[in-house]
Write a protein that holds these residues in place. Structure first.
Motif, PDB file in Angstrom:
ATOM      1  N   GLN A 368      59.541 -11.190 -96.414  1.00  0.00           N
ATOM      2  CA  GLN A 368      58.176 -11.373 -95.908  1.00  0.00           C
ATOM      3  C   GLN A 368      58.256 -11.766 -94.434  1.00  0.00           C
ATOM      4  OE1 GLN A 368      54.718 -11.673 -97.357  1.00  0.00           O
ATOM      5  NE2 GLN A 368      54.409 -11.703 -95.135  1.00  0.00           N
ATOM      6  N   ILE A 369      57.593 -11.025 -93.542  1.00  0.00           N
ATOM      7  CA  ILE A 369      57.651 -11.380 -92.124  1.00  0.00           C
ATOM      8  C   ILE A 369      56.872 -12.668 -91.876  1.00  0.00           C
ATOM      9  CG2 ILE A 369      57.806  -8.938 -91.493  1.00  0.00           C
ATOM     10  CD1 ILE A 369      55.020  -9.321 -90.136  1.00  0.00           C
ATOM     11  N   ARG A 370      57.332 -13.442 -90.905  1.00  0.00           N
ATOM     12  CA  ARG A 370      56.685 -14.695 -90.509  1.00  0.00           C
ATOM     13  C   ARG A 370      56.703 -14.781 -88.986  1.00  0.00           C
ATOM     14  NH1 ARG A 370      56.095 -17.741 -95.082  1.00  0.00           N
ATOM     15  NH2 ARG A 370      57.460 -17.220 -96.840  1.00  0.00           N
ATOM     16  N   PRO A 371      55.730 -14.135 -88.339  1.00  0.00           N
ATOM     17  CA  PRO A 371      55.719 -14.103 -86.864  1.00  0.00           C
ATOM     18  C   PRO A 371      55.694 -15.487 -86.230  1.00  0.00           C
ATOM     19  CG  PRO A 371      54.127 -12.548 -87.781  1.00  0.00           C
ATOM     20  CD  PRO A 371      54.607 -13.396 -88.908  1.00  0.00           C
ATOM     21  N   GLN A 372      55.095 -16.477 -86.914  1.00  0.00           N
ATOM     22  CA  GLN A 372      54.975 -17.815 -86.336  1.00  0.00           C
ATOM     23  C   GLN A 372      56.322 -18.497 -86.135  1.00  0.00           C
ATOM     24  OE1 GLN A 372      53.835 -16.783 -89.233  1.00  0.00           O
ATOM     25  NE2 GLN A 372      54.031 -18.313 -90.884  1.00  0.00           N
ATOM     26  N   ILE A 373      57.361 -18.047 -86.862  1.00  0.00           N
ATOM     27  CA  ILE A 373      58.696 -18.614 -86.661  1.00  0.00           C
ATOM     28  C   ILE A 373      59.663 -17.574 -86.106  1.00  0.00           C
ATOM     29  CG2 ILE A 373      58.396 -20.373 -88.456  1.00  0.00           C
ATOM     30  CD1 ILE A 373      60.069 -18.602 -90.329  1.00  0.00           C
ATOM     31  N   GLY A 374      59.114 -16.456 -85.642  1.00  0.00           N
ATOM     32  CA  GLY A 374      59.951 -15.446 -84.996  1.00  0.00           C
ATOM     33  C   GLY A 374      60.484 -14.359 -85.897  1.00  0.00           C
ATOM     34  N   LEU A 375      60.143 -14.385 -87.200  1.00  0.00           N
ATOM     35  CA  LEU A 375      60.605 -13.332 -88.114  1.00  0.00           C
ATOM     36  C   LEU A 375      59.587 -12.198 -88.106  1.00  0.00           C
ATOM     37  CD1 LEU A 375      62.534 -12.189 -90.208  1.00  0.00           C
ATOM     38  CD2 LEU A 375      61.416 -13.599 -91.953  1.00  0.00           C
ATOM     39  N   THR A 376      59.818 -11.220 -87.232  1.00  0.00           N
ATOM     40  CA  THR A 376      58.931 -10.069 -87.095  1.00  0.00           C
ATOM     41  C   THR A 376      59.584  -8.850 -87.737  1.00  0.00           C
ATOM     42  OG1 THR A 376      59.890  -9.466 -84.957  1.00  0.00           O
ATOM     43  CG2 THR A 376      58.003 -10.990 -84.940  1.00  0.00           C
ATOM     44  N   PHE A 377      58.879  -7.726 -87.728  1.00  0.00           N
ATOM     45  CA  PHE A 377      59.462  -6.497 -88.259  1.00  0.00           C
ATOM     46  C   PHE A 377      60.760  -6.162 -87.520  1.00  0.00           C
ATOM     47  CE2 PHE A 377      55.200  -5.264 -90.033  1.00  0.00           C
ATOM     48  CZ  PHE A 377      55.633  -5.101 -91.344  1.00  0.00           C
ATOM     49  N   SER A 378      60.733  -6.255 -86.206  1.00  0.00           N
ATOM     50  CA  SER A 378      61.911  -5.860 -85.413  1.00  0.00           C
ATOM     51  C   SER A 378      63.083  -6.810 -85.622  1.00  0.00           C
ATOM     52  CB  SER A 378      61.545  -5.780 -83.926  1.00  0.00           C
ATOM     53  OG  SER A 378      60.965  -6.980 -83.478  1.00  0.00           O
ATOM     54  N   SER A 379      62.839  -8.143 -85.565  1.00  0.00           N
ATOM     55  CA  SER A 379      63.942  -9.097 -85.749  1.00  0.00           C
ATOM     56  C   SER A 379      64.474  -9.049 -87.178  1.00  0.00           C
ATOM     57  CB  SER A 379      63.486 -10.516 -85.394  1.00  0.00           C
ATOM     58  OG  SER A 379      62.454 -10.949 -86.277  1.00  0.00           O
ATOM     59  N   GLY A 380      63.577  -8.909 -88.143  1.00  0.00           N
ATOM     60  CA  GLY A 380      64.004  -8.814 -89.530  1.00  0.00           C
ATOM     61  C   GLY A 380      64.805  -7.556 -89.797  1.00  0.00           C
ATOM     62  N   LEU A 381      64.400  -6.468 -89.157  1.00  0.00           N
ATOM     63  CA  LEU A 381      65.094  -5.195 -89.341  1.00  0.00           C
ATOM     64  C   LEU A 381      66.507  -5.261 -88.780  1.00  0.00           C
ATOM     65  CD1 LEU A 381      64.867  -2.362 -90.390  1.00  0.00           C
ATOM     66  CD2 LEU A 381      63.634  -1.703 -88.323  1.00  0.00           C
TER      67      LEU A 381
END
Length: 570
Positions: A368-381
């Motif tokens: 599950q992405i969590r943009p508020q802590i920096g886990l975005t689609f790009s970083s997660g990928l």
């Protein structure tokens, strides 16, 4: 049979039982009480003797008839809403030559006749029937007084309008009507949710308007208004929903998102909640995610046999990118989950990154992405690639960075699934290039693009053959050879489909397979329209063509295909 309410009024005057002023007062009282006119006369003391009231039909020449031998026309039923029919004690049974015939158990039903005349602009006729027969037919064609209306009335009556309810807290999750001690507003919100599930709704729209509080369900892609709480309960209902979704109930100026997990009617459901501040209050939309509905096979989605075999071959490729495109609510996630279920075997490692994770699939690693802590689609990928997966699902390609990483993953031996918002399949190619991806990279990695829409299926309970109109045949581009052996069907409307003629939905597809010819065109940066024309020449069926096949087979109607795929013009 009554031609109009004026005739009944004149008949009552002729009996000498009521004056004009008494009739006027009784009608005014009926507007407020919604009671049977005969009962009102007794309540107001205008006619004290009940025997006189019961003899009124005979005095004005009305005799109840049996409904057993009367055929009810569904077209007539659709003219009047269930709430109006129950409130005014009527059932429409026939509509012909601008005359609507209704049945009623109230021989003095002036209000219904006059209101319908004003609302519909039709001539009215009425037939007197017994109360038991009327109720039986109403329940058959409208449902049992719309159970949600009765329950809604009962709940609202117990609510203290002087205070706002916020529920009991969410430590134990969502409690729906577990006992008399539950706060009425909790039962009211639970009722709204359970009725949505019962009616197969995909979304619930809670909308504050200037003078009313509106609730609508999206069923089979179209919105339907349902009985709603009164305006003064607006704040309490919205606060309760926000509390359940873990949203700040004190913040009413900014949009917010949340999630509710609930079990209703023996179903485990996830509700994605979105709030949007408006001038009359916060609008709330809840997307209902039924876990059981997402866990379906490719054959149930709507693939034609030939297309399903091609799609299965594509998703079994060792590497490359496969995109599914379409607007929000077109079934993209369901199609991708069906593909993952097909591939979900012990010898394959599958990882997904989604926003949100709509359904947890056993055996698959989901993020599950969590943009508020920096886990975005790009970083997660990026992190996912270090996990050595065979298959990757990216919930949506939204920007150049995510697109670049997905393309690189495909180049390095991974099979990548994702979605894009484009109108047709060839449009996905130009969208990636517009994002900044080099044409040669798109051509090298893209294996196929599947565009899709959802059309309503004809209700199997009331479907019948029909002959399409010449303008429908022309709009669909049908030729004489197409009509040979065609099985055009339509839904007549029945209680099973709420008199809509449709029940459930099925996808129509446009599958662009990137072969050598299409790759060359991508290298040369040809436009999406040129790519589409060439793909059609090579055998690609457009959304409209795919829908046409389903209309010819009697799965859906021509008008439904035109409604959904009208933008699909070459």
């Amino acid at each position: 049979m009554i031609d109009n309410s004026r005739l009944i009024k004149d008949s009552i005057r002729n009996t000498g039982l009521l004056t004009d002023d008494q009739i006027r007062q009784a009608l005014e009282f009926q507007l407020k009480s919604k009671d049977c006119f005969s009962h009102i006369l007794a309540k107001m003391g205008f006619i004290v003797n009940e025997d006189v009231v019961s003899s009124l039909p005979d005095q004005i020449g009305l005799v109840p008839v049996s409904l057993k031998d009367i055929k009810v026309d569904n077209k007539a039923v659709k003219k009047v809403s269930s709430s109006f029919a129950y409130q005014h004690r009527i059932l429409p049974i026939n509509f012909q030559d601008d005359v609507l015939t209704i049945v009623t158990d109230d021989p003095l039903n002036f209000l219904a006749l006059e209101n319908l005349n004003k609302i519909l602009g039709l001539k009215m006729k009425a037939i007197l029937v017994t109360e038991s027969e009327l109720k039986e037919k109403q329940n058959l064609y409208y449902g049992d007084k719309k159970e949600e209306e009765k329950a809604l009335d009962n709940v609202v009556q117990t609510i203290d309008t002087e205070k706002e309810y916020y529920g009991k807290g969410e430590e134990a999750g969502f409690a729906y009507a577990t006992g008399e001690e539950d706060a009425p507003i909790i039962r009211l919100v639970g009722l709204i949710l359970s009725e949505a599930v019962k009616n197969r709704a995909s979304d619930i729209h809670v909308e504050p308007l200037e003078k009313e509080f509106r609730v609508r369900y999206r069923i089979d892609g179209l919105l339907h208004e349902v009985p709603a709480p009164p305006k003064h309960l607006q704040g309490s209902v919205i606060s309760r929903i926000k509390l359940m979704a873990g949203i700040d109930i004190a913040e009413k100026r900014l949009p917010q998102d949340g999630r509710i997990r609930v079990r209703l009617l023996d179903k485990d459901l996830d509700l994605r909640v979105s709030t949007l501040p408006g001038i009359y209050g916060e609008s709330v939309v809840m997307r209902i995610l039924d876990k059981a509905s997402l866990l379906i096979g490719l054959e149930e989605i709507g693939f034609l046999t030939e297309d399903r075999k091609k799609f299965e071959e594509l998703i079994e490729l060792p590497n490359g990118t496969l995109l599914v495109t379409g607007p929000t609510g077109s079934g993209k996630t369901t199609t991708l989950y069906a593909a993952l279920n097909y591939l979900n075997k012990p010898n394959k490692k599958i990882i997904t990154i989604e926003d949100p994770v709509e359904y947890q699939i056993k055996g698959i690693n989901q993020v599950q992405i969590r943009p508020q802590i920096g886990l975005t689609f790009s970083s997660g990928l990026r992190a996912m690639l270090r996990q050595a997966p065979d298959v990757i699902l990216v919930g949506e390609i939204r920007d150049k960075e995510t697109a670049s990483i997905a393309i690189q993953a495909a180049l390095t031996g991974h099979l990548v699934f994702s979605t894009l918002h484009t109108n047709d399949a060839p449009g996905a190619v130009t969208r990636l290039i517009d994002m900044g991806i080099k044409g040669y990279l798109v051509a090298s990695t893209l294996q196929a693009v599947l565009a899709q829409r959802l059309v309503r299926r004809i209700c199997p309970n009331c479907k019948k053959p029909y002959t399409p109109k010449p303008e429908e045949i022309k709009a669909m581009g049908l030729k004489e050879k197409d009509l040979v052996g065609a099985e055009f069907m339509m839904g007549e409307g029945c209680p099973e489909c709420s008199n809509t003629g449709f029940r459930g939905r099925q996808a129509i597809f446009e599958m662009l397979i990137v072969n050598d010819t299409i790759r060359e065109m991508i290298f040369e940066k040809k436009s999406s329209s040129e790519i589409k024309n060439k793909a059609v020449q090579l055998g690609m069926k457009t959304l409209k063509e795919n829908g046409k096949i389903k209309a010819l087979k009697g799965v859906t109607t021509i008008s439904e295909v035109i409604r959904v795929a009208q933008m699909d013009e070459l």
